[in-house]
Structures are given as structure tokens and as C-alpha cells.
Design a protein around this motif. Structure first.
Motif, PDB file in Angstrom:
ATOM      1  N   GLY A  15     -80.885 -46.453  74.960  1.00 18.21           N
ATOM      2  CA  GLY A  15     -81.903 -46.267  73.966  1.00 18.21           C
ATOM      3  C   GLY A  15     -82.524 -44.878  73.992  1.00 18.21           C
ATOM      4  N   ASN A  16     -82.097 -43.998  74.892  1.00 27.04           N
ATOM      5  CA  ASN A  16     -82.671 -42.659  74.976  1.00 27.04           C
ATOM      6  C   ASN A  16     -81.785 -41.691  74.186  1.00 27.04           C
ATOM      7  N   ARG A  17     -82.255 -41.288  73.003  1.00 23.41           N
ATOM      8  CA  ARG A  17     -81.447 -40.416  72.125  1.00 23.41           C
ATOM      9  C   ARG A  17     -81.137 -39.064  72.763  1.00 23.41           C
ATOM     10  N   LEU A  18     -82.097 -38.512  73.488  1.00 22.14           N
ATOM     11  CA  LEU A  18     -81.877 -37.218  74.118  1.00 22.14           C
ATOM     12  C   LEU A  18     -80.717 -37.290  75.107  1.00 22.14           C
ATOM     13  N   VAL A  19     -80.749 -38.276  75.978  1.00 25.78           N
ATOM     14  CA  VAL A  19     -79.689 -38.419  76.981  1.00 25.78           C
ATOM     15  C   VAL A  19     -78.346 -38.684  76.300  1.00 25.78           C
ATOM     16  N   GLU A  20     -78.354 -39.516  75.280  1.00 23.60           N
ATOM     17  CA  GLU A  20     -77.109 -39.811  74.569  1.00 23.60           C
ATOM     18  C   GLU A  20     -76.566 -38.559  73.878  1.00 23.60           C
ATOM     19  N   THR A  21     -77.454 -37.789  73.261  1.00 19.56           N
ATOM     20  CA  THR A  21     -77.039 -36.552  72.592  1.00 19.56           C
ATOM     21  C   THR A  21     -76.448 -35.567  73.592  1.00 19.56           C
ATOM     22  N   LEU A  22     -77.138 -35.373  74.703  1.00 18.03           N
ATOM     23  CA  LEU A  22     -76.643 -34.445  75.734  1.00 18.03           C
ATOM     24  C   LEU A  22     -75.307 -34.905  76.308  1.00 18.03           C
ATOM     25  N   SER A  23     -75.153 -36.211  76.481  1.00 12.30           N
ATOM     26  CA  SER A  23     -73.897 -36.755  76.985  1.00 12.30           C
ATOM     27  C   SER A  23     -72.751 -36.483  76.010  1.00 12.30           C
ATOM     28  N   LEU A  24     -73.012 -36.687  74.730  1.00 12.18           N
ATOM     29  CA  LEU A  24     -71.982 -36.429  73.720  1.00 12.18           C
ATOM     30  C   LEU A  24     -71.602 -34.951  73.673  1.00 12.18           C
ATOM     31  N   VAL A  25     -72.589 -34.063  73.776  1.00 13.35           N
ATOM     32  CA  VAL A  25     -72.304 -32.625  73.760  1.00 13.35           C
ATOM     33  C   VAL A  25     -71.492 -32.236  74.992  1.00 13.35           C
ATOM     34  N   THR A  26     -71.857 -32.775  76.140  1.00 11.33           N
ATOM     35  CA  THR A  26     -71.110 -32.479  77.369  1.00 11.33           C
ATOM     36  C   THR A  26     -69.669 -32.951  77.241  1.00 11.33           C
ATOM     37  N   THR A  27     -69.483 -34.151  76.709  1.00 15.85           N
ATOM     38  CA  THR A  27     -68.135 -34.679  76.512  1.00 15.85           C
ATOM     39  C   THR A  27     -67.358 -33.810  75.521  1.00 15.85           C
ATOM     40  N   ALA A  28     -68.033 -33.375  74.457  1.00 18.36           N
ATOM     41  CA  ALA A  28     -67.380 -32.491  73.479  1.00 18.36           C
ATOM     42  C   ALA A  28     -66.916 -31.201  74.138  1.00 18.36           C
ATOM     43  N   ARG A  29     -67.746 -30.648  75.015  1.00 17.05           N
ATOM     44  CA  ARG A  29     -67.373 -29.412  75.713  1.00 17.05           C
ATOM     45  C   ARG A  29     -66.153 -29.612  76.602  1.00 17.05           C
ATOM     46  N   VAL A  30     -66.114 -30.734  77.295  1.00 14.25           N
ATOM     47  CA  VAL A  30     -64.967 -31.036  78.166  1.00 14.25           C
ATOM     48  C   VAL A  30     -63.702 -31.189  77.328  1.00 14.25           C
ATOM     49  N   LEU A  31     -63.800 -31.936  76.242  1.00 18.16           N
ATOM     50  CA  LEU A  31     -62.637 -32.136  75.381  1.00 18.16           C
ATOM     51  C   LEU A  31     -62.180 -30.815  74.768  1.00 18.16           C
ATOM     52  N   ARG A  32     -63.124 -29.998  74.382  1.00 17.58           N
ATOM     53  CA  ARG A  32     -62.793 -28.676  73.833  1.00 17.58           C
ATOM     54  C   ARG A  32     -62.046 -27.846  74.869  1.00 17.58           C
ATOM     55  N   ALA A  33     -62.539 -27.844  76.094  1.00 15.82           N
ATOM     56  CA  ALA A  33     -61.887 -27.079  77.166  1.00 15.82           C
ATOM     57  C   ALA A  33     -60.479 -27.581  77.444  1.00 15.82           C
TER      58      ALA A  33
END
Length: 77
Positions: free
Chosen positions: A1-19
Motif C-alpha cells: 500500500g506504500n506508493r513511494l516504495v512501490e514506485t522506487l521498486s519499479l524504477v529500480t527493476t526498470a534500471r536492472v532490466l535496462r542494464a
């Protein structure tokens, strides 16, 4: 339920996938993160992630898509 944590998690995952070279996976995560950020109050965070997402699109030669994301980032207050 924490949007900030979920958003940061998605961005981190996006960075890993991009790399790893998974552009489609990164696109999906950036899109989901942007949706959450748009619905929340993290305007600065939205600007930053739209910029990263635009860079991904520009690297792939999608200059129109990169322009659209950059234009949205500029409009974020």
C-alpha cells in the motif's frame, strides 16, 4: 500500500532490466512507475523517472517517444 516504495521498486527493476538489455521489460516498469507517480504527490520523482524513461527511448532510436516523455516532464510542476 506504500506508493513511494512501490514506485522506487519499479524504477529500480526498470534500471536492472535496462542494464541487461531488456528494453521491453524496462519500458513496462517505467510505465507502471510513472502511473503511480502521476497518481501520487511525488512530482520531482515523476520528472526524474520520465527523464530516465526518455533516455531509454532515445537510446533505442524512439525519438518521438523520448520527446513526448520529456515534454511531459517539463510540464510537471
Amino acid at each position: 500500500g506504500n506508493r513511494l516504495v512501490e514506485t522506487l521498486s519499479l524504477v529500480t527493476t526498470a534500471r536492472v532490466l535496462r542494464a541487461r538489455g531488456d528494453r521491453n521489460g524496462a519500458e513496462q516498469r517505467y510505465a507502471a512507475a510513472a502511473d503511480l507517480a502521476r497518481a501520487g504527490s511525488g512530482r520531482g520523482r515523476l520528472r526524474d523517472l520520465l527523464g530516465e524513461w526518455a533516455d531509454l527511448r532515445a537510446e533505442a532510436g524512439d525519438y518521438q517517444g523520448a520527446y513526448e516523455l520529456t515534454a511531459e516532464a517539463v510540464r510537471v510542476n
